[in-house]
Structures are given as structure tokens and as C-alpha cells.
Design a protein around this motif. Structure first.
Motif, PDB file in Angstrom:
ATOM      1  N   HIS A 112      45.367  35.053  65.859  1.00 19.09           N
ATOM      2  CA  HIS A 112      46.239  34.240  66.707  1.00 19.09           C
ATOM      3  C   HIS A 112      47.138  35.095  67.591  1.00 19.09           C
ATOM      4  O   HIS A 112      47.718  34.582  68.547  1.00 19.09           O
ATOM      5  CB  HIS A 112      47.111  33.322  65.840  1.00 19.09           C
ATOM      6  CG  HIS A 112      46.366  32.175  65.242  1.00 19.09           C
ATOM      7  ND1 HIS A 112      46.438  30.895  65.739  1.00 19.09           N
ATOM      8  CD2 HIS A 112      45.513  32.122  64.199  1.00 19.09           C
ATOM      9  CE1 HIS A 112      45.670  30.101  65.018  1.00 19.09           C
ATOM     10  NE2 HIS A 112      45.093  30.815  64.077  1.00 19.09           N
ATOM     11  N   TRP A 133      42.593  24.781  72.098  1.00 22.56           N
ATOM     12  CA  TRP A 133      43.623  25.791  71.868  1.00 22.56           C
ATOM     13  C   TRP A 133      44.619  25.808  73.019  1.00 22.56           C
ATOM     14  O   TRP A 133      44.261  25.545  74.169  1.00 22.56           O
ATOM     15  CB  TRP A 133      42.994  27.191  71.744  1.00 22.56           C
ATOM     16  CG  TRP A 133      42.108  27.339  70.558  1.00 22.56           C
ATOM     17  CD1 TRP A 133      40.777  27.062  70.485  1.00 22.56           C
ATOM     18  CD2 TRP A 133      42.493  27.783  69.252  1.00 22.56           C
ATOM     19  NE1 TRP A 133      40.304  27.311  69.228  1.00 22.56           N
ATOM     20  CE2 TRP A 133      41.327  27.753  68.439  1.00 22.56           C
ATOM     21  CE3 TRP A 133      43.695  28.205  68.688  1.00 22.56           C
ATOM     22  CZ2 TRP A 133      41.348  28.129  67.112  1.00 22.56           C
ATOM     23  CZ3 TRP A 133      43.718  28.580  67.360  1.00 22.56           C
ATOM     24  CH2 TRP A 133      42.561  28.544  66.585  1.00 22.56           C
ATOM     25  N   THR A 136      47.542  27.727  68.507  1.00 23.27           N
ATOM     26  CA  THR A 136      48.056  28.548  69.608  1.00 23.27           C
ATOM     27  C   THR A 136      47.615  29.998  69.439  1.00 23.27           C
ATOM     28  O   THR A 136      47.624  30.538  68.327  1.00 23.27           O
ATOM     29  CB  THR A 136      49.600  28.492  69.663  1.00 23.27           C
ATOM     30  OG1 THR A 136      50.006  27.166  69.969  1.00 23.27           O
ATOM     31  CG2 THR A 136      50.146  29.435  70.734  1.00 23.27           C
ATOM     32  N   VAL A 137      47.235  30.619  70.534  1.00 23.24           N
ATOM     33  CA  VAL A 137      46.900  32.039  70.568  1.00 23.24           C
ATOM     34  C   VAL A 137      47.836  32.721  71.552  1.00 23.24           C
ATOM     35  O   VAL A 137      48.036  32.232  72.662  1.00 23.24           O
ATOM     36  CB  VAL A 137      45.431  32.266  70.995  1.00 23.24           C
ATOM     37  CG1 VAL A 137      45.158  33.754  71.227  1.00 23.24           C
ATOM     38  CG2 VAL A 137      44.483  31.732  69.933  1.00 23.24           C
TER      39      VAL A 137
END
Length: 403
Positions: free
Chosen positions: A40, A124, A154-155
Motif C-alpha cells: 500500500h 483503488w 488506498t495506495v
């Protein structure tokens, strides 16, 4: 501009493409994908011009891709891929591209709030910090918890230059998976620029002179001001031999770079001011108009302060680029002096570097590069450009043995 799938866009850096696509496959839960490939929190590092933010955007596209085919991770053609790759306007993409010298803590706090929310249309939400080495200490500390424990969908990708690792928070670095983005090869840049309309000769010279920095190579084949700035900076090495001409030359160089910095975002700045004035109802009359006008003036003043910081950053970047060009010429002269037989950074100025190699000793050439390093350092300490460059001329004259 590269087109096609993520795999095709990153074909020149197969290791990068493999890492990104493996992570995206794991994120999608494809059969046979290694779940350990996904993280992540990421740090993309690489030399200036290597395409760190481009790689980050391709990763975002691969994560957000809505192509139903399991084999097409990052197809490059679906609406989600195109929104990310063509104009960075996807609703679930947060792309921070700072123009000022630092990324302030207030900016990070705003981003943290957006990162905490679930994606709206894509699988995402992706947050990209370009030039993450500009995070202030407060901003880096504020971001730490989010990087350590990102929201489930979430990244976070931080892009930072690899040649200044100490400029990037070591604490943040230790919490991220690291992916190195190498500089593209000269042939790759030439192919790209030729596809955009440049001649092969112009593209090749720009690729070599820009030291494989794609963005700068593109500017060198398109922007006559960039070409003039480069020539002025390099010819300063000759001007040092001609008394006061060198001081006149640096004044002209600073003016050119300053004018370019002021014009750089003139239309954008004016549009931003107009948008703020419209949002606050500038020119309104009647009850409450006086209060509205005060709010407009305050908001515009705050925006103009930010624009000045961005302009200052553009000026410093332009000055630094000129110094890098000049330093590279002395490097060429030194390589010729010692017979190294390596490719010159400025092959179109080989006559000047050859002349310097004949006239100056190895020690003198090294002292010239040291003088430039001192000037670059002074600019970071808010020494005025004119004072810093006049001092550079004095130190170069000493290195030349000119009285």
C-alpha cells in the motif's frame, strides 16, 4: 507521448513494468498472482528525468483499470486508464505536483483526509506525491501514520530523486516498498522525440545534452529560450577569459532565466486569481458587499503569495540547470584533458571544451567545478542570484589564473 497498455508504455524498463504489473495483478486477485507483490505504500526513486511520476501514473492506471479481461491489467484504453494516463483527472487519483519549494503540512493534512475515504468508482484510490523530497519535516511527520497504516483501498506512491537520498525522510523511506526507476537510454529518448516531430539529429543532441532527462530533452528541441539559456551558460566558460564580459554575461543569463520564470505560468496564475475572485463574488454590491470584498482581497493575497513561491522555485530551478550545463562543460574538458575517451555531454561545444583542456590544468578544471558547486549551494541559502553568480565569476577567474 507513449500510448498503449501499461506494459507497452513501460517496455523500455522491463524490471519496472514487471514489478508494477505483478503488484496490480495481486491487487486484483488474479489466479497465480503473488500477494506479496502488492504493497500500500511505495517509494519510486530515480535520477532526474527518469520518469518516476510517469511510472507512478502507470501503476495507478493498472490498479484502476476497468477492463474486465483478466489478462489486461492496465489496458491503457478503458475510460479509467485514459483518465489517469492522459490528463491525470480520474476522480480516485490524487496527484500532488508541487511547484513551490516545499510541500507544506496543510497540503498533506488535506491529502490525508482524501486518502482516508473509499474510492468512488475505481477499485483503488491512488495518492501520488511527485517531488516528495520537498515534504517539510512537519509534513513528513503528519504523513507517517497514513503511510504506516494506509486505508484498506488506498495506495500511496512517493516519487523522489535518488541522487539526494538524505533530502527524503528516512522514517518514511523505511515504511515504503522501494522501486528504482532508471534513466531511459539515449536511443529510447531519441525514438520518443522523433515520434513527436523532432529530427533525428536534434533529438540525439538533446538526449545527450539533457543527460537522459526526458522532459528537458523535449524542451531543448521545442523551446528556443531553453536553447539560448543553455548556450549562454556554456559560453560563460569562454567569457571568463575576457574581463568584465563575464559579469555582463551572467547578468544577461540571470535576466533571461528570470523573465522565463515570470512568463512560465503567467496565464495560469491569472486564471487562478480570476477563479478565486469569481468564487468569492468579487464586484458584488448591496448588503454584505464590503465583507465579501475583504474576503476576496484576503483570498487573492494568499494565492498571490503562493504564486510568488512557485515563481521563486521556477527561477531557482532555471539557475541550477544553467549551472549544471556549465559544470558539464568543465567535465567534458577534464575528460579530454585526461584522454578518458568518453562521450561528451556537450558535443556541439567540443571546440570550447577542447580549448579549456589545453589551457587549464586538471586541478584548475576541478576547481571550476567546485566553484559551481559553491554557487549552487549559496542559492539554496537565499543568496541573491546576482551576488551568487558574480561570486562564481570571481572564483572561476581565480581557477583560470586570470587577473
Amino acid at each position: 507521448m507513449n500510448t498503449g497498455s501499461v506494459a507497452q508504455r513501460l517496455a523500455d524498463t522491463p524490471a519496472v513494468a514487471e514489478t508494477i504489473l505483478a503488484a496490480a495483478a495481486a491487487a486484483r486477485g488474479l489466479p497465480g498472482a503473488d500477494p506479496r507483490a502488492m504493497s500500500h505504500s511505495w517509494l519510486f526513486s530515480g535520477p532526474p528525468g527518469s520518469g518516476r511520476s510517469i511510472a507512478a501514473l502507470n501503476f495507478a492506471a493498472a490498479l484502476m483499470c476497468s477492463n474486465p479481461s483478466a489478462e489486461q491489467v492496465g489496458c491503457g484504453q478503458c475510460p479509467d486508464c485514459r483518465a489517469v494516463l492522459e490528463n491525470q483527472q480520474h476522480t480516485d487519483l490524487v496527484f500532488i505536483h508541487p511547484q513551490e519549494s516545499i510541500i507544506a503540512v496543510d497540503t498533506v493534512r488535506e491529502v490525508i483526509g482524501r486518502a482516508a475515504s473509499m474510492p468512488t468508482v475505481a477499485p483503488w484510490r491512488v495518492v501520488i506525491f511527485d517531488n516528495a523530497d520537498r515534504l517539510s519535516s512537519q509534513a513528513a511527520n503528519a504523513l507517517l501514520k497514513t503511510v504506516e497504516e494506509p486505508p484498506a483501498r488506498t495506495v500511496i506512491i512517493m516519487c523522489a530523486p535518488s541522487d539526494d537520498p538524505e533530502d527524503f525522510s528516512q522514517t518514511l523511506r523505511s515504511r515504503c516498498r522501494h522501486l528504482y526507476i532508471p534513466a531511459p537510454g539515449v536511443e529510447s529518448i531519441v525514438k520518443q522525440l522523433v515520434s513527436e516531430g523532432a529530427s533525428d539529429n536534434d533529438a540525439r543532441l538533446a538526449a545527450v545534452t539533457a543527460q537522459r532527462h526526458v522532459g528537458r530533452a523535449r524542451r531543448l528541441v521545442r523551446d528556443t529560450n531553453a536553447q539560448k539559456r543553455r548556450a549562454l551558460a556554456i559560453n560563460l566558460a569562454e567569457d571568463i577569459l575576457h574581463g568584465s564580459q563575464a559579469f555582463q554575461a551572467v547578468t544577461a543569463l540571470i535576466k533571461l532565466i528570470d523573465d522565463d520564470a515570470k512568463q512560465g505560468d503567467k496565464e495560469k496564475d491569472a486564471a487562478e486569481v480570476a477563479k478565486v475572485e469569481q468564487a468569492y463574488g468579487a464586484g458584488a454590491k448591496g448588503k454584505g458587499a464590503a465583507k465579501a470584498q475583504r474576503e476576496v482581497r484576503s483570498a487573492v493575497k494568499e494565492l498571490e503569495d503562493l504564486q510568488k513561491k512557485r515563481g521563486r522555485r521556477r527561477l531557482l530551478d532555471g539557475l541550477d540547470l544553467a549551472l549544471v550545463d556549465l559544470s558539464s562543460l568543465y567535465r567534458d574538458a577534464l575528460m579530454l584533458k585526461v584522454g578518458a575517451g568518453v562521450e561528451l555531454v556537450h558535443p556541439d561545444f567540443s571546440g570550447l571544451s577542447g580549448e579549456l583542456a589545453e589551457k587549464l590544468s586538471e586541478e584548475s578544471l576541478l576547481n571550476c567545478q567546485s566553484a559551481i558547486s559553491t554557487c549552487r549551494e549559496q542559492l539554496t541559502f537565499n543568496v541573491t542570484p546576482q551576488v551568487a553568480f558574480d561570486g562564481l565569476v570571481g572564483r572561476l577567474r581565480q581557477a583560470y589564473g586570470v587577473r
